[in-house]
Design an enzyme around this catalytic site. Structure first.
Site: not given
Length: 165
Positions: A6, A67, A142
Protein backbone atom coordinates in the site's frame (compact mmCIF):
# COMPACT_ATOMS: atom_id res chain seq x y z
CA UNK A 1 4.53 -15.94 -2.14
CA UNK A 2 2.77 -12.67 -2.87
CA UNK A 3 3.80 -9.24 -1.59
CA UNK A 4 1.14 -6.56 -1.32
CA UNK A 5 2.19 -2.94 -0.99
CA UNK A 6 0.00 0.00 0.00
CA UNK A 7 2.13 2.90 -1.27
CA UNK A 8 2.35 6.27 0.44
CA UNK A 9 4.66 9.27 0.60
CA UNK A 10 4.99 8.98 4.39
CA UNK A 11 3.93 5.40 5.18
CA UNK A 12 3.96 2.41 2.85
CA UNK A 13 2.61 -0.81 4.26
CA UNK A 14 3.83 -4.14 2.94
CA UNK A 15 2.66 -7.68 3.57
CA UNK A 16 3.82 -11.04 2.29
CA UNK A 17 1.54 -14.05 2.20
CA UNK A 18 2.09 -17.71 1.43
CA UNK A 19 -0.54 -19.44 -0.66
CA UNK A 20 -0.55 -23.14 0.15
CA UNK A 21 -3.79 -23.95 -1.63
CA UNK A 22 -6.22 -21.72 -3.47
CA UNK A 23 -7.97 -20.67 -0.28
CA UNK A 24 -5.34 -21.57 2.29
CA UNK A 25 -3.34 -18.43 2.92
CA UNK A 26 -0.83 -17.66 5.68
CA UNK A 27 0.93 -14.47 6.64
CA UNK A 28 4.68 -14.67 6.10
CA UNK A 29 5.85 -11.20 7.15
CA UNK A 30 4.70 -7.62 7.18
CA UNK A 31 5.72 -4.13 8.13
CA UNK A 32 5.52 -0.45 7.37
CA UNK A 33 8.11 1.79 5.81
CA UNK A 34 7.76 5.04 7.75
CA UNK A 35 9.33 8.15 6.28
CA UNK A 36 9.88 11.53 7.85
CA UNK A 37 8.00 14.52 6.48
CA UNK A 38 11.07 16.56 7.42
CA UNK A 39 13.13 14.79 4.75
CA UNK A 40 13.07 15.96 1.15
CA UNK A 41 11.01 13.95 -1.30
CA UNK A 42 14.24 12.79 -2.93
CA UNK A 43 15.47 11.44 0.41
CA UNK A 44 12.14 9.76 1.08
CA UNK A 45 12.12 8.06 -2.34
CA UNK A 46 15.67 6.89 -1.76
CA UNK A 47 14.79 5.48 1.67
CA UNK A 48 11.64 3.85 0.27
CA UNK A 49 13.67 2.17 -2.49
CA UNK A 50 16.45 1.06 -0.16
CA UNK A 51 14.10 -0.32 2.48
CA UNK A 52 11.93 -2.25 0.03
CA UNK A 53 15.06 -3.49 -1.75
CA UNK A 54 16.31 -4.83 1.57
CA UNK A 55 13.05 -6.70 2.12
CA UNK A 56 13.13 -8.09 -1.43
CA UNK A 57 16.75 -9.18 -0.98
CA UNK A 58 15.63 -11.36 1.95
CA UNK A 59 12.35 -12.63 0.51
CA UNK A 60 11.64 -13.08 -3.18
CA UNK A 61 7.90 -13.14 -3.84
CA UNK A 62 6.37 -14.56 -7.02
CA UNK A 63 4.50 -11.29 -7.49
CA UNK A 64 4.29 -7.77 -6.11
CA UNK A 65 0.84 -6.18 -5.95
CA UNK A 66 0.23 -2.44 -5.67
CA UNK A 67 -2.84 -0.31 -5.27
CA UNK A 68 -3.58 1.48 -8.54
CA UNK A 69 -3.06 5.20 -8.72
CA UNK A 70 -6.27 7.10 -8.22
CA UNK A 71 -7.13 10.64 -9.23
CA UNK A 72 -6.41 12.88 -6.29
CA UNK A 73 -8.02 16.25 -5.63
CA UNK A 74 -4.55 17.76 -5.42
CA UNK A 75 -2.54 17.05 -8.59
CA UNK A 76 0.76 17.58 -6.73
CA UNK A 77 -0.14 14.86 -4.23
CA UNK A 78 -0.99 12.48 -7.06
CA UNK A 79 2.34 13.19 -8.76
CA UNK A 80 4.29 12.64 -5.53
CA UNK A 81 2.46 9.37 -4.83
CA UNK A 82 3.01 8.28 -8.44
CA UNK A 83 6.74 8.87 -8.10
CA UNK A 84 6.78 6.80 -4.91
CA UNK A 85 4.91 4.01 -6.68
CA UNK A 86 7.50 4.18 -9.46
CA UNK A 87 10.28 3.65 -6.94
CA UNK A 88 8.47 0.59 -5.56
CA UNK A 89 7.86 -0.82 -9.05
CA UNK A 90 11.53 -0.31 -9.90
CA UNK A 91 12.67 -2.23 -6.81
CA UNK A 92 10.58 -5.22 -7.96
CA UNK A 93 11.44 -4.86 -11.66
CA UNK A 94 15.18 -4.89 -10.96
CA UNK A 95 14.64 -8.35 -9.45
CA UNK A 96 12.43 -9.53 -12.33
CA UNK A 97 9.42 -9.81 -10.03
CA UNK A 98 6.15 -9.23 -11.91
CA UNK A 99 4.05 -6.32 -10.65
CA UNK A 100 0.24 -6.30 -10.64
CA UNK A 101 -2.23 -3.57 -9.72
CA UNK A 102 -5.74 -3.56 -8.28
CA UNK A 103 -8.06 -0.74 -7.36
CA UNK A 104 -8.79 -0.28 -3.65
CA UNK A 105 -12.43 -1.28 -4.30
CA UNK A 106 -11.44 -4.60 -5.89
CA UNK A 107 -9.07 -5.41 -3.01
CA UNK A 108 -11.72 -4.51 -0.42
CA UNK A 109 -14.30 -6.65 -2.21
CA UNK A 110 -11.91 -9.62 -2.19
CA UNK A 111 -11.44 -9.39 1.58
CA UNK A 112 -14.62 -7.86 3.00
CA UNK A 113 -17.15 -8.62 0.28
CA UNK A 114 -17.94 -5.02 -0.57
CA UNK A 115 -15.87 -2.43 -2.41
CA UNK A 116 -16.82 0.49 -0.20
CA UNK A 117 -15.66 -1.15 3.05
CA UNK A 118 -14.03 1.06 5.65
CA UNK A 119 -10.39 0.72 6.64
CA UNK A 120 -11.52 -0.75 9.97
CA UNK A 121 -13.60 -3.41 8.19
CA UNK A 122 -10.57 -4.34 6.07
CA UNK A 123 -8.42 -4.55 9.20
CA UNK A 124 -10.97 -6.77 10.95
CA UNK A 125 -11.32 -9.19 8.03
CA UNK A 126 -7.56 -9.39 7.41
CA UNK A 127 -7.10 -10.08 11.13
CA UNK A 128 -9.69 -12.89 10.98
CA UNK A 129 -8.52 -14.42 7.68
CA UNK A 130 -4.86 -14.52 8.69
CA UNK A 131 -5.27 -14.72 12.48
CA UNK A 132 -3.15 -11.62 13.09
CA UNK A 133 -4.59 -9.51 15.94
CA UNK A 134 -1.80 -6.90 15.53
CA UNK A 135 -3.37 -5.71 12.27
CA UNK A 136 -6.26 -4.23 14.29
CA UNK A 137 -3.98 -1.50 15.72
CA UNK A 138 -4.75 1.97 14.40
CA UNK A 139 -1.21 2.38 13.04
CA UNK A 140 -1.56 -0.80 10.93
CA UNK A 141 -4.12 0.40 8.37
CA UNK A 142 -1.51 0.46 5.61
CA UNK A 143 -0.36 -3.05 6.49
CA UNK A 144 -3.96 -4.33 6.42
CA UNK A 145 -4.45 -2.73 3.00
CA UNK A 146 -1.26 -4.40 1.78
CA UNK A 147 -2.55 -7.77 3.02
CA UNK A 148 -5.87 -7.10 1.25
CA UNK A 149 -4.03 -6.50 -2.03
CA UNK A 150 -2.02 -9.71 -1.65
CA UNK A 151 -5.13 -11.73 -0.76
CA UNK A 152 -6.97 -10.21 -3.72
CA UNK A 153 -4.19 -11.33 -6.05
CA UNK A 154 -4.16 -14.81 -4.54
CA UNK A 155 -7.81 -15.15 -5.53
CA UNK A 156 -7.27 -14.15 -9.16
CA UNK A 157 -6.58 -16.41 -12.09
CA UNK A 158 -3.35 -14.50 -12.72
CA UNK A 159 -1.80 -16.04 -9.62
CA UNK A 160 -3.30 -19.49 -10.00
CA UNK A 161 -1.72 -19.60 -13.46
CA UNK A 162 1.66 -19.52 -11.71
CA UNK A 163 0.96 -23.07 -10.59
CA UNK A 164 -0.33 -22.36 -7.09
CA UNK A 165 -3.70 -23.95 -6.42
Amino acid sequence: MIMGIDPGTLVSGYAIILVEQRYKIRAHSYGAIRLSSKDSLTQRYKQLFQTLSGVLDNVTPDAVVLETQYVHKNPQSAIKLGMGRGVLVLAAALRDIPVFEYTPNVAKRAVVGKGNASKQQVQLMVSKILNIPDVLNSDCEDIADAFALAICHAHTSAYTCLGVR
